[in-house]
Design an enzyme around this catalytic site. Sequence first.
Site, mmCIF file in Angstrom:
data_model
loop_
_atom_site.group_PDB
_atom_site.id
_atom_site.type_symbol
_atom_site.label_atom_id
_atom_site.label_comp_id
_atom_site.label_asym_id
_atom_site.label_seq_id
_atom_site.Cartn_x
_atom_site.Cartn_y
_atom_site.Cartn_z
ATOM 1 N N PRO A 54 0.785 -1.213 0.000
ATOM 2 C CA PRO A 54 0.000 0.000 0.000
ATOM 3 C C PRO A 54 0.834 1.289 0.000
ATOM 4 C CG PRO A 54 -0.734 -1.515 1.724
ATOM 5 C CD PRO A 54 0.527 -2.035 1.177
ATOM 6 N N LEU A 69 0.092 19.885 8.527
ATOM 7 C CA LEU A 69 0.741 21.191 8.557
ATOM 8 C C LEU A 69 2.252 21.002 8.686
ATOM 9 C CD1 LEU A 69 -1.422 23.618 10.755
ATOM 10 C CD2 LEU A 69 -0.844 23.832 8.334
ATOM 11 N N GLU A 70 2.999 21.874 8.047
ATOM 12 C CA GLU A 70 4.458 21.832 8.160
ATOM 13 C C GLU A 70 4.838 22.196 9.608
ATOM 14 O OE1 GLU A 70 4.749 26.306 6.160
ATOM 15 O OE2 GLU A 70 5.620 24.580 5.152
ATOM 16 N N GLY A 71 6.059 21.785 9.996
ATOM 17 C CA GLY A 71 6.514 22.174 11.334
ATOM 18 C C GLY A 71 6.924 21.013 12.221
ATOM 19 N N ARG A 72 6.621 19.741 11.791
ATOM 20 C CA ARG A 72 7.062 18.647 12.634
ATOM 21 C C ARG A 72 8.581 18.495 12.550
ATOM 22 N NH1 ARG A 72 1.396 18.593 12.129
ATOM 23 N NH2 ARG A 72 0.550 17.499 13.972
#
Lengths: 61, 61, 61, 61, 61, 61
Positions: free
Chosen positions: D2, D9-12
């Site tokens: 799979p 959202l960006e930022g991790r």
Amino acid sequence: MPYVTVKMLEGRTDEQKRALVEKVTEAVVETTGASKEKVAVIIEEMSKNNYGVAGKRISDQ
Amino acid sequence: MPYVTVKMLEGRTDEQKRALVEKVTEAVVETTGASKEKVAVIIEEMSKNNYGVAGKRISDQ
Amino acid sequence: MPYVTVKMLEGRTDEQKRALVEKVTEAVVETTGASKEKVAVIIEEMSKNNYGVAGKRISDQ
Amino acid sequence: MPYVTVKMLEGRTDEQKRALVEKVTEAVVETTGASKEKVAVIIEEMSKNNYGVAGKRISDQ
Amino acid sequence: MPYVTVKMLEGRTDEQKRALVEKVTEAVVETTGASKEKVAVIIEEMSKNNYGVAGKRISDQ
Amino acid sequence: MPYVTVKMLEGRTDEQKRALVEKVTEAVVETTGASKEKVAVIIEEMSKNNYGVAGKRISDQ
């Protein structure tokens, strides 16, 4: 849900994007009965180098 | 329409992308009968930090 | 990887789909240097009720 | 296959993304019986300017 | 958000899909800090006629 | 282009889908300046078995 994805060439202004999210959400709520809080809109910007029609990239036209 | 999206690791040259759009469009026209003007090709480049197989990001391999 | 998604109206024959996967794979391998075993092609068929251009669904044209 | 796409959202942090690919792959293997080598995970980061809920972009909230 | 899309061949049981949504959500919450209520999981099933690897559809292998 | 994809639960009427394509197209044209003929809208319907939020499929709630 509903989840709306808008793929378009990069270059729109911040104000255009603000209005796009607002108006598309209104259109979805008005026509599908979905509740406004549930509607998500994702803008995906394409660069002219990475997008082509009729076999040619926009950057090569 | 048809709309073709090609997701691949970033790093291909401009010339490779030009040829990719051209040749993929030809392949779609030849096999589906779609008219060339209607075929869109979108290249989506993935960074090695954001793509993994077998549980490991390419950047961690 | 690369992953190729082809979105098109439903109705193509089995033979057209077979050829589409083959020829699109060839085009990607030839232009990006990807190895053939790694190229995946996914066909997503759209119904005329669920696809529109210029504000009108194909089924309403 | 799979193929798993995670839009967020960006930022991790890099570490969060590493763990995300690992744990999501484990979850897919455990529940679908797919072999680990075949599972691909693609992280797609959204900017606050390009993502909105309830008619408002996150950057406008 | 985050939105997770899992593309896989059709044929998994209802129980496998139930567990997939549950475990993938857990994996996303655990690793990204997203709140459970916000995580959406979408399963997209592919038919063997519409999916190919290495130039051949699964239905032709 | 722009290409708009609307993912939502199956079950809307034909009339709702007709209006959705029309109104979303209007919203995109009005806010981005794109020409109406170029705007494509694709509706992707999800079944309750294949869509979940907060770890549970809609069909299991």
